[in-house]
Structure formats: C-alpha cells, structure tokens
Design an enzyme around this catalytic site. Structure first.
Site, PDB file in Angstrom:
ATOM      1  N   LYS A 171      -9.808   7.305 -10.627  1.00 49.14           N
ATOM      2  CA  LYS A 171     -10.045   6.064 -11.363  1.00 49.14           C
ATOM      3  C   LYS A 171     -10.722   6.281 -12.709  1.00 49.14           C
ATOM      4  O   LYS A 171     -10.848   5.349 -13.499  1.00 49.14           O
ATOM      5  CB  LYS A 171     -10.861   5.099 -10.502  1.00 49.14           C
ATOM      6  CG  LYS A 171     -10.064   4.626  -9.301  1.00 49.14           C
ATOM      7  CD  LYS A 171     -10.785   3.566  -8.524  1.00 49.14           C
ATOM      8  CE  LYS A 171      -9.895   3.010  -7.430  1.00 49.14           C
ATOM      9  NZ  LYS A 171      -9.738   3.981  -6.321  1.00 49.14           N
TER      10      LYS A 171
HETATM   11  C1  LIG Z   1      -8.849   3.695  -5.380  1.00 46.88           C
HETATM   12  C2  LIG Z   1      -8.364   4.874  -4.648  1.00 46.88           C
HETATM   13  C3  LIG Z   1      -7.107   4.879  -4.010  1.00 46.88           C
HETATM   14  C4  LIG Z   1      -6.224   3.663  -3.995  1.00 46.88           C
HETATM   15  O1  LIG Z   1      -5.683   3.371  -5.275  1.00 46.88           O
HETATM   16  P1  LIG Z   1      -5.062   1.938  -5.558  1.00 46.88           P
HETATM   17  O2  LIG Z   1      -4.634   1.989  -6.973  1.00 46.88           O
HETATM   18  O3  LIG Z   1      -6.156   0.953  -5.310  1.00 46.88           O
HETATM   19  O4  LIG Z   1      -3.937   1.768  -4.603  1.00 46.88           O
HETATM   20  C5  LIG Z   1      -6.692   6.040  -3.387  1.00 46.88           C
HETATM   21  N1  LIG Z   1      -7.469   7.139  -3.347  1.00 46.88           N
HETATM   22  C6  LIG Z   1      -8.685   7.169  -3.921  1.00 46.88           C
HETATM   23  C7  LIG Z   1      -9.506   8.396  -3.801  1.00 46.88           C
HETATM   24  C8  LIG Z   1      -9.171   6.048  -4.599  1.00 46.88           C
HETATM   25  O5  LIG Z   1     -10.374   6.095  -5.168  1.00 46.88           O
END
Ligand SMILES: *Cc1c(COP(=O)(O)O)cnc(C)c1O
Length: 421
Positions: free
Chosen positions: A107
């Site tokens: 993210k």
């Molecule tokens: C947020 C996250 C996800 C999920 O991603 P989305 O875009 O919300 O589907 C998967 N793995 C990790 C480690 C995350 O932090």
C-alpha cells in the site's frame, strides 16, 4: 479527465476534487469517465522505461491539468522510489514483490502518491486544512501514516481493530507522532470502517473539520496501483504467454487496478481473485448472488473484509456483465490451514518464504494451474513475511525479529532459479 459517482446522483468532478473529497456527496465511489488507452508507443517502449517514467505516463491522463507536469513528475518519482522485483518461486510461479517500500507492504505506493497529491493541493491553498480519516485492517494505516508523515496542512487519524493487527503493524501505526494519531478500537475492521463512515456523515463534525478518506476508495490511492502490473510486465519474459495473475484480495482495490490496466491495453492474462474465508466475491462469481457478511479474522488479516468497497468498480468496468467478468476473472477461497500448508511447502521446496497473503494467492494460482497446466503465472506478494511472525516463525522454527520502523526491509531468502518467469 472527469470522474462520476457510481451512484449517479452527484456532479462530475476533476481529479483534485475527487482526491480531496474521497467520496462523492451521494456516497458513491468515483470512477473515471473514460478508460484511457495506453499509446502504442508506450507499450512498445515499456520494457525500456524507468519506473518514474512509467508512472508519469500512466497517471498523467487521470490527473489531467490539476497538477502541473513538473510537480506530477516529482510525485510519481517519489511514489515508486523502491524496487518491485519479480522473482521465481516454483516451476511456473513467480512472485512480484511489492513489499520493498517503507512499511513493508504494497500500500506504500498508493499512500505515497495520494499524500503527495493532497500535500500539493493543500500547499497551493486549494483546500482548507484536511483531516484524513482512515480505517485499517492492518497495512493501510501504516502506509498512510508513513506516506503522510510531516505533510503540511494534513492531519491523519487512523482507526484500527484492537488485537487484530500484528505487532509490526501496530508499531508502524502508533509510533510516528507528529501529524499522525492512531486510535485503537475494540471491535473489528468493519466496526472501524463504520465509525469512519459515521464521521463523514456527521454534520457537526463537517463544520469543524474538512474530513477525507485515504482508503482505496480514494482515486489517488486506487489508480497508482496499476503501476505494479506495468512493472510486472516489464520483467515478464517477452517470449512467454501472458501471465495469469493471482491477486490476494480484501477491499479489491489492487485487483480492480490490474483489470483497469488490462482494459487500457496492457497485455495481461487471466486474473484470479484470491480470498481468505472472507469471500463474498468468490461466492458471487460462482452463484451470481452477492451478499456482504461480517468479517471473520484470518491469518491474512489485511484481507479480512466482509463487504469489499471496490468490487462495485470492477462491476462497472465490466458493465455489470457477469459472463464477461467470469471470462476475465476467476476467484477462489483459501482457508488458514491451506495458507500455512502453502508457506510450509514453498519454504521446503524452494527456500522462499511467502507471507500469509501471498500464500493465499499462491494456493489459488496452483489450483487454477491444476486445471490449466500450460498457464505460467505470478502472485502479487503484498507484504513482507516478517510482518507476520506468529504465522511464519513456527514454520521456520526460529524467530525472525521485528524490523525497526522505517528500516529497509531485510532481503528475502535467496531462491533457486525456476522455470516459467
Ligand atoms: C490491503 C492488503 C491486501 C488487500 O488488497 P485490496 O486492494 O484491499 O484487495 C492484500 N495483502 C496485503 C498485505 C494488504 O495489505
């Protein structure tokens, strides 16, 4: 580029307004009015372009004239200022490591891009002082906190579910200070999300503060995730079939961004939505019935989402045509036991340590490949395994320790060269 609300009861807005407000006044998510096509020259040259140049080319049509070229160039370069290596994990499976940013999870790119855009708008005096309000199931909060730390004109308040984030995640949320405040909520991620929604609808609060969200409903966080797929494609062997891509999915922003990049002309193969026990989307693809549920806790906690916000964007991208969606996207549910078994197996066979989220994606990809043996694929490795010591340490048989906040991530274990990307 203009954005419309998926509830169709609000005016069109530009990128600045969509970013600053997060959500349309009618409560809908913003969606781009047209899907830009990547120019043929861009796709031809893609393998030779720097990450910053790729980012600028992909983001420019979405940002339009709301940020001048030179500022956008800087924002793009800073947002992708680390590595995104594609590494072999097993025969026919590669992992795109998205965890080399400051908070060791994928993210970071979206959070860094969004914070710099918002910082630009705030500095220009285009917005009143902003409070970013965000609910996190684990990794969003840390990425947002790190991305917004010290940005003038922006306060950040993070709500996280007590006892449901890992120690590393909690440390990243709670130790920064400055303009970052973390609130521990006794409840689930969905409870945190409900509190955030309630705050947005509170007229008294709205008079005192300008509130915005930094969840992936915000276009400035959602859209830059397309870049991962461009970086993946740059590293995929030119003579191999287009990769099947298994995406560990929670709120479905990342997967939706991949489908958007594909719709813009990036030659990718089939997609897999890999879910843990929180699986309304796999159920929908199987049965045609969608029903939101309360989130249940799993080892892959960043995916513990019972009602994924971005799924409506995927439906919009496919014009609500379930047949077309099924042709492009498979979905699978992976249990905690299967998650642990995958981490154990890949560690034993390849000496490569998957985190629980990547292990969900790996399991789903393997099941797909059992039905489609000639399909080489990749999993998006969305978090570094050190963030989940409770799950991975018993498999390794020793402690892996917590990284210092802000420290560069430890190198993943060396892998043997494997076929298929
Ligand atoms: C947020 C996250 C996800 C999920 O991603 P989305 O875009 O919300 O589907 C998967 N793995 C990790 C480690 C995350 O932090």
């Amino acid at each position: 580029m203009k954005y419309y609300s998926l509830r169709h009861q609000s005016p069109l807005v530009d990128f600045r307004t969509a970013t600053v407000t997060g959500q349309a006044p009618d409560g809908g998510l913003y969606f781009p009015e047209t899907i830009p096509r990547f120019p043929a020259g861009f796709l031809r040259e893609l393998r030779n372009l720097s990450k910053a140049t790729v980012a600028l080319n992909v983001m420019r049509p979405y940002v339009g004239n709301t940020i001048p070229e030179s500022d956008l160039q800087r924002i793009c370069a800073e947002a992708v200022d680390f590595e995104f290596p594609l590494v072999p994990v097993a025969a026919g499976v590669a992992a795109l490591e998205l965890f080399h940013g400051p908070t060791l999870a994928f993210k970071d790119v979206g959070a860094r891009f969004m914070s710099r855009c918002l910082g630009y708008f705030a500095q220009r005096g285009d917005t009143p002082p902003v409070t970013v309000l965000v609910a996190t199931s684990g990794d969003t909060g840390g990425a947002v906190a790190s991305g917004f730390l010290g940005v003038p004109g922006v306060e950040v308040v993070i709500l996280y579910p007590s006892g449901k984030v890992s120690p590393v995640q909690e440390q990243q949320l709670t130790t920064l200070g400055q303009n970052i405040t973390a609130l521990e909520v006794s409840g689930t991620f969905d409870d945190c999300q409900a509190l955030v929604k309630q705050a947005f609808q509170d007229p008294e609060l709205a008079q005192r503060r300008f509130l915005t969200s930094a969840n992936s409903i915000n276009v400035a966080r959602w859209l830059p995730q397309q870049l991962y797929y461009c970086f993946a494609w740059q590293q995929w062997p030119a003579d191999a079939p287009a990769p099947v891509i298994s995406v560990p999915s929670g709120n479905f922003g990342n997967l939706c961004a991949g489908l958007l990049a594909q719709a813009s002309g990036l030659p990718l193969g089939h997609f897999i939505a890999a879910c843990n026990a929180n699986d309304p989307v796999p159920v929908y693809l199987r049965t045609g019935n969608y029903s939101a549920r309360a989130a249940v806790p799993t080892y892959s906690n960043a995916m513990d989402v019972g009602n994924p916000s971005n799924f409506v964007r995927i439906l919009e991208l496919f014009h609500h045509d379930l047949g077309k969606l099924r042709a492009a996207l498979s979905a699978d549910t992976v249990t905690d036991d299967e998650t642990v078994a995958a981490i154990r197996q890949v560690w034993a066979e390849s000496n490569y340590l998957l985190d629980p989220h990547a292990a969900v994606a790996y399991t789903a990809l393997r099941r797909y490949q059992a039905q489609h043996p000639a399909a080489p694929g990749m999993v998006l490795a969305t978090a570094h395994p050190v963030k989940f010591p409770d799950v991975v340490e018993p498999i390794l048989g020793h402690s892996i320790g917590l990284p210092e906040p802000g420290a560069s991530p430890p190198k993943p274990p060396q892998t043997k060269r494997a076929a298929g990307g």
